[in-house]
Motif scaffolding. Structure first.
Motif, PDB file in Angstrom:
ATOM      1  N   LEU A  12       0.828  -1.200   0.000  1.00 30.60           N
ATOM      2  CA  LEU A  12       0.000   0.000   0.000  1.00 30.60           C
ATOM      3  C   LEU A  12       0.865   1.254   0.000  1.00 30.60           C
ATOM      4  CD1 LEU A  12      -2.896   1.105   0.121  1.00 30.60           C
ATOM      5  CD2 LEU A  12      -2.733   1.037   2.615  1.00 30.60           C
ATOM      6  N   TYR A  13       1.955   1.193   0.748  1.00 31.66           N
ATOM      7  CA  TYR A  13       2.811   2.381   0.822  1.00 31.66           C
ATOM      8  C   TYR A  13       3.513   2.646  -0.505  1.00 31.66           C
ATOM      9  CZ  TYR A  13       4.974   6.104   3.408  1.00 31.66           C
ATOM     10  OH  TYR A  13       5.325   7.345   3.855  1.00 31.66           O
ATOM     11  N   LEU A  14       3.871   1.583  -1.216  1.00 32.61           N
ATOM     12  CA  LEU A  14       4.464   1.768  -2.542  1.00 32.61           C
ATOM     13  C   LEU A  14       3.476   2.460  -3.481  1.00 32.61           C
ATOM     14  CD1 LEU A  14       6.318  -1.647  -3.026  1.00 32.61           C
ATOM     15  CD2 LEU A  14       7.357   0.607  -2.721  1.00 32.61           C
ATOM     16  N   LEU A  15       2.213   2.072  -3.383  1.00 32.81           N
ATOM     17  CA  LEU A  15       1.188   2.730  -4.206  1.00 32.81           C
ATOM     18  C   LEU A  15       1.124   4.222  -3.886  1.00 32.81           C
ATOM     19  CD1 LEU A  15      -1.889   0.301  -4.297  1.00 32.81           C
ATOM     20  CD2 LEU A  15      -0.435   1.011  -6.219  1.00 32.81           C
ATOM     21  N   SER A  16       1.224   4.563  -2.593  1.00 36.44           N
ATOM     22  CA  SER A  16       1.144   5.976  -2.199  1.00 36.44           C
ATOM     23  C   SER A  16       2.327   6.767  -2.751  1.00 36.44           C
ATOM     24  CB  SER A  16       1.075   6.113  -0.676  1.00 36.44           C
ATOM     25  OG  SER A  16       2.320   5.855  -0.072  1.00 36.44           O
ATOM     26  N   LEU A  17       3.511   6.155  -2.768  1.00 37.71           N
ATOM     27  CA  LEU A  17       4.688   6.832  -3.328  1.00 37.71           C
ATOM     28  C   LEU A  17       4.553   7.027  -4.831  1.00 37.71           C
ATOM     29  CD1 LEU A  17       7.568   5.033  -1.365  1.00 37.71           C
ATOM     30  CD2 LEU A  17       6.731   7.371  -1.030  1.00 37.71           C
ATOM     31  N   LEU A  18       3.997   6.025  -5.511  1.00 33.20           N
ATOM     32  CA  LEU A  18       3.815   6.140  -6.954  1.00 33.20           C
ATOM     33  C   LEU A  18       2.687   7.113  -7.305  1.00 33.20           C
ATOM     34  CD1 LEU A  18       4.320   2.415  -8.011  1.00 33.20           C
ATOM     35  CD2 LEU A  18       5.874   4.347  -8.394  1.00 33.20           C
ATOM     36  N   ALA A  19       1.770   7.325  -6.352  1.00 35.50           N
ATOM     37  CA  ALA A  19       0.710   8.305  -6.586  1.00 35.50           C
ATOM     38  C   ALA A  19       1.275   9.723  -6.604  1.00 35.50           C
ATOM     39  CB  ALA A  19      -0.371   8.178  -5.505  1.00 35.50           C
ATOM     40  N   GLU A  20       2.407   9.914  -5.920  1.00 35.12           N
ATOM     41  CA  GLU A  20       3.035  11.230  -5.920  1.00 35.12           C
ATOM     42  C   GLU A  20       3.648  11.531  -7.284  1.00 35.12           C
ATOM     43  OE1 GLU A  20       5.889  11.089  -2.804  1.00 35.12           O
ATOM     44  OE2 GLU A  20       4.388  11.065  -1.205  1.00 35.12           O
ATOM     45  N   ARG A  21       4.332  10.532  -7.854  1.00 39.72           N
ATOM     46  CA  ARG A  21       4.931  10.675  -9.182  1.00 39.72           C
ATOM     47  C   ARG A  21       5.495   9.322  -9.609  1.00 39.72           C
ATOM     48  NH1 ARG A  21      10.528  10.943  -8.889  1.00 39.72           N
ATOM     49  NH2 ARG A  21      11.398  11.481  -6.850  1.00 39.72           N
ATOM     50  N   LYS A  53       4.004  -7.771  -8.479  1.00 38.15           N
ATOM     51  CA  LYS A  53       2.667  -8.194  -8.057  1.00 38.15           C
ATOM     52  C   LYS A  53       1.648  -7.080  -8.304  1.00 38.15           C
ATOM     53  CE  LYS A  53      -0.258 -10.948  -5.976  1.00 38.15           C
ATOM     54  NZ  LYS A  53      -0.765 -12.154  -6.676  1.00 38.15           N
ATOM     55  N   LEU A  54       2.031  -5.844  -7.999  1.00 39.13           N
ATOM     56  CA  LEU A  54       1.135  -4.708  -8.248  1.00 39.13           C
ATOM     57  C   LEU A  54       0.830  -4.571  -9.733  1.00 39.13           C
ATOM     58  CD1 LEU A  54       2.680  -2.066  -5.796  1.00 39.13           C
ATOM     59  CD2 LEU A  54       0.427  -3.137  -5.588  1.00 39.13           C
ATOM     60  N   GLU A  55       1.823  -4.848 -10.555  1.00 40.49           N
ATOM     61  CA  GLU A  55       1.614  -4.788 -12.006  1.00 40.49           C
ATOM     62  C   GLU A  55       0.656  -5.894 -12.452  1.00 40.49           C
ATOM     63  OE1 GLU A  55       4.154  -4.732 -16.195  1.00 40.49           O
ATOM     64  OE2 GLU A  55       5.085  -5.492 -14.348  1.00 40.49           O
ATOM     65  N   GLU A  56       0.822  -7.098 -11.911  1.00 37.16           N
ATOM     66  CA  GLU A  56      -0.072  -8.212 -12.249  1.00 37.16           C
ATOM     67  C   GLU A  56      -1.522  -7.877 -11.886  1.00 37.16           C
ATOM     68  OE1 GLU A  56       1.177 -11.760 -10.339  1.00 37.16           O
ATOM     69  OE2 GLU A  56       3.143 -11.814 -11.309  1.00 37.16           O
ATOM     70  N   GLU A  57      -1.676  -7.151 -10.787  1.00 36.44           N
ATOM     71  CA  GLU A  57      -3.027  -6.794 -10.331  1.00 36.44           C
ATOM     72  C   GLU A  57      -3.596  -5.590 -11.071  1.00 36.44           C
ATOM     73  OE1 GLU A  57      -2.480  -6.170  -6.175  1.00 36.44           O
ATOM     74  OE2 GLU A  57      -2.138  -8.288  -5.724  1.00 36.44           O
ATOM     75  N   GLY A  58      -2.805  -5.007 -11.954  1.00 39.17           N
ATOM     76  CA  GLY A  58      -3.274  -3.867 -12.724  1.00 39.17           C
ATOM     77  C   GLY A  58      -3.265  -2.560 -11.960  1.00 39.17           C
ATOM     78  N   LEU A  59      -2.531  -2.532 -10.833  1.00 36.03           N
ATOM     79  CA  LEU A  59      -2.503  -1.326 -10.000  1.00 36.03           C
ATOM     80  C   LEU A  59      -1.366  -0.389 -10.385  1.00 36.03           C
ATOM     81  CD1 LEU A  59      -3.287  -2.962  -6.542  1.00 36.03           C
ATOM     82  CD2 LEU A  59      -4.871  -1.974  -8.206  1.00 36.03           C
ATOM     83  N   VAL A  60      -0.345  -0.923 -11.042  1.00 38.12           N
ATOM     84  CA  VAL A  60       0.733  -0.085 -11.571  1.00 38.12           C
ATOM     85  C   VAL A  60       1.071  -0.565 -12.977  1.00 38.12           C
ATOM     86  CG1 VAL A  60       1.732   0.287  -9.261  1.00 38.12           C
ATOM     87  CG2 VAL A  60       2.674  -1.483 -10.743  1.00 38.12           C
ATOM     88  N   THR A  74      -1.783   3.232 -11.746  1.00 41.13           N
ATOM     89  CA  THR A  74      -2.890   3.253 -12.706  1.00 41.13           C
ATOM     90  C   THR A  74      -4.143   3.815 -12.026  1.00 41.13           C
ATOM     91  OG1 THR A  74      -3.612   1.033 -12.102  1.00 41.13           O
ATOM     92  CG2 THR A  74      -1.954   1.214 -13.850  1.00 41.13           C
ATOM     93  N   ASP A  75      -5.210   3.982 -12.798  1.00 40.11           N
ATOM     94  CA  ASP A  75      -6.465   4.447 -12.209  1.00 40.11           C
ATOM     95  C   ASP A  75      -6.975   3.450 -11.169  1.00 40.11           C
ATOM     96  OD1 ASP A  75      -6.407   6.703 -13.763  1.00 40.11           O
ATOM     97  OD2 ASP A  75      -7.726   5.887 -15.330  1.00 40.11           O
ATOM     98  N   ALA A  76      -6.787   2.151 -11.449  1.00 41.21           N
ATOM     99  CA  ALA A  76      -7.210   1.131 -10.485  1.00 41.21           C
ATOM    100  C   ALA A  76      -6.387   1.246  -9.199  1.00 41.21           C
ATOM    101  CB  ALA A  76      -7.044  -0.261 -11.092  1.00 41.21           C
ATOM    102  N   GLY A  77      -5.105   1.579  -9.342  1.00 42.21           N
ATOM    103  CA  GLY A  77      -4.256   1.760  -8.171  1.00 42.21           C
ATOM    104  C   GLY A  77      -4.691   2.954  -7.352  1.00 42.21           C
TER     105      GLY A  77
END
Length: 200
Positions: A12-21, A53-60, A74-77
């Protein structure tokens, strides 16, 4: 003590960092280290499998460049991140507490080491004063010893204040290694031994 992520929290924290840029893997490792004062620096073997794994789930998604692969949420992420906003706040709070406890440990270690050194210097100064009733070839006046002790106290206090400021600055810049306190104790013990040897 090292801040650690519970199951699913790092993801989840990786998603938050990628949401920044968008970032590549090394930038994510650096960002995590910076966020937590250098007390947590995950290995590539920890980060890249989670990104896969995040890529497999379509989140990044990822874009392979000439030298680096850049990951982007991604938008799903973003939707998952929004749905778990409360969980993310809890993670931030827990890790902030961990970093604060580490900083307290460093301060305590420095304080205790300086107290020990100050006590040893005071003891050595007392021993340098001629005992009553004993004859010494060249007795050192008590006033000189007391003045030296006061000066030593001032030097120790200045050292302690400067070192605390330096450690806080380094922690803020996220470059305070986990072995800081053991190394500090080792070097202070060496200084103490050297000073006492010179007084013997």
């Amino acid at each position: 003590m090292t801040p650690t992520f519970s199951h699913g929290s790092l993801r989840l924290y990786l998603l938050s960092l990628l949401a920044e840029r968008p970032r590549h893997g090394y930038e994510l490792i650096q960002a995590l280290s910076e966020r937590f004062g250098g007390t947590y620096s995950p290995s590539a073997g920890t980060i890249y499998p989670r990104l896969a794994k995040l890529e497999e789930e379509g989140l990044v998604s990822k874009t392979a460049g000439e030298r680096k692969t850049v990951y982007e949420i991604t938008d799903a992420g973003r939707a998952e991140l929004a749905a778990r906003a409360d969980d993310l706040r809890d993670i931030e709070s827990e890790l902030t507490d961990s970093v604060r406890r580490l900083a307290d440990q460093v301060r305590t270690g420095v304080t205790e080491a300086m107290k020990s050194l100050r006590a040893d210097l005071a003891s050595a100064a007392r021993q340098a004063v001629p005992d009553m009733g004993k004859t010494h070839a060249e007795p050192k006046p008590a006033a000189d010893s007391n003045r030296s002790l006061r000066e030593a106290d001032m030097v120790l206090n200045e050292f302690r204040q400067q070192l605390r400021a330096d450690l806080r600055k380094q922690a803020y810049r996220a470059s305070l290694p986990e072995d800081t306190v053991p190394e500090l104790r080792r070097q202070l013990d060496a200084v103490r031994a050297s000073i006492l040897a010179s007084l013997a």
